[in-house]
Design a protein around this motif. Structure first.
Motif, short mmCIF file in Angstrom:
data_model
loop_
_atom_site.label_atom_id
_atom_site.label_comp_id
_atom_site.label_asym_id
_atom_site.label_seq_id
_atom_site.Cartn_x
_atom_site.Cartn_y
_atom_site.Cartn_z
N LEU A 301 0.86 -1.18 0.00
CA LEU A 301 0.00 0.00 0.00
C LEU A 301 0.89 1.23 0.00
N LEU A 387 -8.98 4.04 -2.05
CA LEU A 387 -7.98 3.05 -2.46
C LEU A 387 -7.91 3.00 -3.98
N LEU A 414 -13.21 3.20 3.67
CA LEU A 414 -12.39 2.97 2.49
C LEU A 414 -13.29 2.77 1.29
N LEU A 423 -4.48 6.01 -0.55
CA LEU A 423 -3.83 4.71 -0.55
C LEU A 423 -3.88 4.14 -1.96
N ASN A 424 -2.77 3.59 -2.40
CA ASN A 424 -2.73 2.95 -3.72
C ASN A 424 -2.11 1.57 -3.59
#
Length: 524
Positions: A301, A387, A414, A423-424
């Protein structure tokens, strides 16, 4: 003009009777496959049929297309390669000569490569079997050095100049000390083409002329690539196989049915096989040879730590403590993998074990109590995060659902986002060296890249030639990354190789190309 063959008919001709077993006739029952004899000496000859999931969009070896990479080591050679063999772990990287007889580093910046004499390119236009010489090597290295491709720049961008003392000697002078340079020379862009074809990307889309153990004989786009033994290969007595048939079968169910019917000899780890199907094959056909290659695909992440609550290190630590990696492994890959730390587990000789991460080791196992404390202290409860998922990532929705559940227990929302999300999910393949992973993660945008202390550590490790001293610094980098949690290590999923009992001398290797097929033979 005769009717053009359909895809099924073309594959039928290439696969032989095995296709008809898949198409409707009886597939062998469990345990029915014949056990081959095990002669002590390799047998020359035969055709190896490999099932692949994708057709290469180009045969240009410098393009580095993932679908083409396993093919490149059959057609091309590099100055230096990585050792393969039954005794070599799939993730173990041991440089050894390929097109060179030897090499030496004469000072911190200079490498001298001594080419084998008499190595010939394939007997195909435009070179028609002429000898490989130092000018060919220089043309490749200079093109890679000047390439705008960031992958080429990482591996070859520190070359200052290439000199040719004589026809069979190449001297490479670097601009700065680069500890993993030999590993980059042996990497996925180090293939040596004839100088007449270097940079000819349009031509190289369908043309492959190298010095490797096999020659491309025929290509049917979307169906197959037929390779035949190179009679002029520079390694005496190799390869053993007469032909390799690369068969494009995108559907996993069909690939496995062909394999089970005996129509395919090999499904290498580069070809996706799901953990569930791997388990079924192993149970149904115990005589089939198999290898689970650990750490081949690492998930992290990436945290946007340049603004907002996640700029606080404690917030990133809270997220790391909220993640249950074992649950991720069970849900996503049926337990076939390991937890990922600061470095990818595939970098086996460099990875700092969890028990040596000191107090930071706690960030790689769930700790609800501490996660709640840090989350509350940094304002995470009630926060809605996004995300980002990479295009085409396997199980993307499952990733989102599992992480939603795990973070939701701490009051953190999320939702799916894009590349600008907080977040990726990042998916990384096999790295040649820690420098390659550190460059991929931290030589870009974001707070991590702007961390001057980290930037200095990354720069320093690249310039230390003594391996033991460099290992100490890379250990220090891992300890620092474990505390900072710019990238939260999740899991590293295994890949799976399957090959028939009669396939001998083969063991998969994670290094670029398929050099392991040079020593492969058929025991039937």
């Amino acid at each position: 003009m005769g009717r053009q063959l359909s895809r099924r008919e073309a594959l039928g001709l290439l696969l032989g009777a095995g296709l008809w077993a898949v198409a409707g006739c009886r597939v062998p029952e469990v345990g029915q496959a014949a056990r081959a004899s095990d002669p002590t000496q390799p047998r020359p000859g035969g055709i190896l049929k490999i099932g692949h999931h994708a057709d290469p969009t180009t045969l240009d070896p410098h393009e580095g297309a993932p679908a083409a990479l396993p093919l490149m080591g059959l057609v091309y050679s590099r100055l230096v390669r990585f050792r393969v063999g039954r005794e070599v772990h799939p993730n173990q990287l041991i440089p050894e000569p390929d097109l060179v007889e030897s090499w030496e580093q004469t000072d911190d910046l200079t490498y001298v490569f001594h080419l084998r004499k008499g190595v010939r390119f394939h007997n195909r236009p435009p070179v028609n079997g002429r000898e490989l010489v130092a000018e060919d090597v220089r043309a490749n290295l200079e093109w890679l050095t000047s390439s705008p491709d960031p992958r080429h720049r990482l591996h070859f961008g520190r070359i200052d100049r290439v000199e040719i003392p004589d026809k069979y000697t190449v001297k490479v002078i670097l601009k700065e000390v680069t500890a993993p340079f030999i590993y980059y020379v042996a990497g996925p862009y180090g293939w040596i083409l004839p100088r007449e074809l270097v940079g000819q990307r349009a031509l190289l889309r369908d043309t492959a002329v190298g010095t490797g153990p096999f020659v491309v004989h025929e290509r049917i786009p979307g169906i197959s690539i037929i390779l035949k033994k190179n009679p002029e290969y520079f390694v005496a007595g190799r390869p053993f196989l007469d032909e390799v048939h690369w068969l494009v079968i995108p559907n996993e169910t069909a690939r496995l049915a062909y394999f089970r019917a005996g129509a395919l000899d090999l499904l290498p780890p580069a070809v996706p096989t799901s953990p569930a199907e791997f388990e079924l094959i192993r149970q149904a056909l115990p005589e089939v040879q198999a290898e689970e290659v650990p750490g081949a695909e690492a998930y992290y992440l990436k945290v946007r730590a340049d603004a907002g609550p996640l700029a606080d290190r404690r917030a990133r630590q809270a997220l790391a403590l909220a993640v249950d990696r074992q649950a991720l492994l069970e849900r996503l890959v049926r337990g076939h993998g390991v937890a990922a730390g600061p470095l990818s587990p595939a970098l086996m000789e460099w990875v700092l074990p969890a028990d040596r991460l000191g107090p930071a080791a706690r960030y790689y196992r769930p700790d609800p109590e501490l996660a709640h404390q840090l989350a509350a202290a940094t304002g995470l409860p009630g926060l809605a995060l996004r995300l980002g998922l990479p295009p085409g990532v396997a199980g993307g929705q499952t990733w989102l659902e599992v992480l939603q559940d795990q973070l939701g227990r701490f009051g953190i929302g999320l939702a799916r986002g894009d590349g600008s999300a907080e977040l990726n999910l990042q998916v990384y393949g096999f790295f040649l060296d820690p420098d390659e992973q550190l460059a991929a993660m931290f030589e870009g945008g974001g707070a991590a890249a702007a961390d001057p202390y980290l930037a200095e550590l990354v720069r320093r490790q690249r310039r230390i030639l003594n391996k033991a001293a460099r290992k100490q610094l890379i250990d220090e980098i891992q300890l620092y990354l474990a505390e900072q949690q710019y990238f939260i290590g999740l899991i590293s999923a295994s890949h799976f190789g399957l090959w028939q009992p009669h396939v001998r001398g083969y063991r998969p290797h994670s290094g670029p190309g398929s050099y392991e097929l040079v020593d492969t033979w058929l025991g039937r």
